[in-house]
Design an enzyme around this catalytic site. Structure first.
Site, short mmCIF file in Angstrom:
data_model
loop_
_atom_site.label_atom_id
_atom_site.label_comp_id
_atom_site.label_asym_id
_atom_site.label_seq_id
_atom_site.Cartn_x
_atom_site.Cartn_y
_atom_site.Cartn_z
N HIS A 1 40.88 48.78 40.48
CA HIS A 1 41.40 48.49 41.81
C HIS A 1 42.23 47.21 41.85
O HIS A 1 42.96 46.97 42.81
CB HIS A 1 40.25 48.44 42.85
CG HIS A 1 39.41 47.21 42.81
ND1 HIS A 1 38.17 47.17 42.20
CD2 HIS A 1 39.60 45.97 43.31
CE1 HIS A 1 37.65 45.97 42.34
NE2 HIS A 1 38.50 45.21 43.01
N ASP B 1 36.08 52.35 37.63
CA ASP B 1 36.81 51.16 38.08
C ASP B 1 37.08 50.22 36.93
O ASP B 1 37.05 48.99 37.08
CB ASP B 1 36.06 50.43 39.19
CG ASP B 1 36.98 49.49 39.98
OD1 ASP B 1 38.21 49.68 39.92
OD2 ASP B 1 36.48 48.55 40.63
N SER C 1 36.98 40.03 41.24
CA SER C 1 37.00 41.37 40.65
C SER C 1 37.68 41.36 39.29
O SER C 1 38.79 40.84 39.15
CB SER C 1 37.74 42.34 41.58
OG SER C 1 37.02 42.56 42.76
#
Length: 367
Positions: free
Chosen positions: A107, A137, A211
């Site tokens: 993402h 992911d 992230s």
């Protein structure tokens, strides 16, 4: 006061360990007397990078915009741009210094037209996408190799609740930031965050921008890739999640070899073993995955698996839920051999099957 506080806390910790019967060794309080984190972080932090992306986002074109009267009435310029540029920030971890491989979240780089990596020494390098997997992911990008620092990989299967961990990333675009905490839980799933979930939960502070960053143990080994948080305001509330590095490694290895994930299929439909089902089957086992259906012509059928079989281990690893089995099978390649330990009619059997290409079936989807 400043001199007595550390000794006070050392005394409290010593008393708690003695009360718990914990054996003590020489130098057991070295982390308090001589904090080892700064030296460890000097080696680790250069291997964590900042990632920024640029993406061209095209507006949904309304048919009225093609009407000359409409454009003239609302004074819409004839050359009004029909797209805008989007930006995002995240983190990444160098896992191969020679080849310049960096692991991050899908993402973070999804649909990016340009990916820029900023190293700790201030270098800005353009990266190319090697491959990604939205289901887990995980994404792999690459920059020119050489003069880079890579993080050694640990074994996420050996983690225990209570282990100390350190999260490294670039929250809110501030630059490299280090936070610490413990492993709060393992095997978190059914959160609706990703398609294949087996998260490490930690209370180390993780915020937007973290992230794709690193979760390391006290030895400086990479044991997870930070990926998500749970918080009503979008900020940290002490509940963060990381993809176990062992899981991410399986994805990365396939991306390097094939450029994508080649998921296979065993051909079973599964559900959790519940106490009611265990009672109905007459078994003492309380955790596992029950085979609820078999796809005709699948490897499962050819291997002799049956409805009602309870899978308790896959390739030597204990299966405590349908999700555990689902994730394990989903990360195997077409052609791989899988070994299942199952319970059937009160006895334990070992069944081997070869993972095959997925076949179209009606819902629910088999694994």
């Amino acid at each position: 006061m400043k001199k007595t506080m550390p000794r006070f806390f050392q005394a409290l910790l010593l008393l708690s360990l003695l009360a718990a019967g914990t054996p003590l060794q020489a130098g057991a309080f070295l982390p308090l007397a001589n904090n080892p984190l700064p030296e460890m972080l000097k080696k680790v932090v250069p291997g964590v990078v900042n990632i920024s992306t640029r993406t061209r986002i095209r507006y949904e074109e309304n048919p009225l915009l093609r009407d000359p009267f409409f454009r003239r009435f609302f004074d819409i310029p004839p050359n009004m741009p029909m797209e805008r540029e989007g930006q995002s920030l995240g983190s990444g971890v160098i896992i191969d210094a020679a080849k310049g491989y960096i692991i991050t979240n899908n993402h973070v780089i999804d649909k990016a037209d340009k990916i820029t990596v900023t190293l700790q020494d201030g270098r800005n390098l353009e990266a190319k996408l090697v491959g990604s997997d939205p289901g887990t992911d995980v994404a792999l990008i690459q920059i020119p190799g050489g003069n880079l620092v890579e993080l050694p990989k640990g074994n996420s299967d050996g983690l225990q609740v209570g282990d100390f961990v350190v999260a490294i990333g670039s929250p809110f675009g501030l630059g490299q930031t280090v936070t610490s905490g413990i492993v709060s839980a393992l095997g978190r799933s059914s959160l609706g965050i990703e398609g294949y979930e087996d998260f490490i939960q930690t209370d180390a502070s993780i915020n937007p921008g973290n992230s794709g960053g690193a979760l390391v143990n006290l030895q400086g080994e990479l044991i997870g890739i930070n990926t998500a948080i749970v918080g009503p305001s979008g900020g940290n509330v002490g509940i963060g999640f990381a993809i176990p590095i062992n899981m991410a490694n399986q994805v990365v290895n396939q991306i390097i070899q094939f450029g994508k994930i080649q998921r296979g299929q065993l051909g079973i439909q599964i559900q959790n073993l519940t106490p009611d089902l265990a009672s109905a089957f007459g078994i003492k086992q309380q955790h596992g995955a029950v085979i609820a259906g078999i796809v005709p012509g699948s490897p499962a059928e050819n291997a002799g698996l049956q409805r009602g079989d309870v899978v308790i281990a896959v390739n030597g690893q204990a299966v405590d839920s349908a999700t555990k089995l689902h994730n394990h099978i989903a990360l195997m390649q077409v052609g791989d051999m899988v070994t299942l330990n199952i319970l059937r009619e009160g006895g334990e059997l070992t069944v081997k099957a070869r993972i095959a290409k997925p076949v179209p079936v009606k819902q629910p989807r088999p694994y």
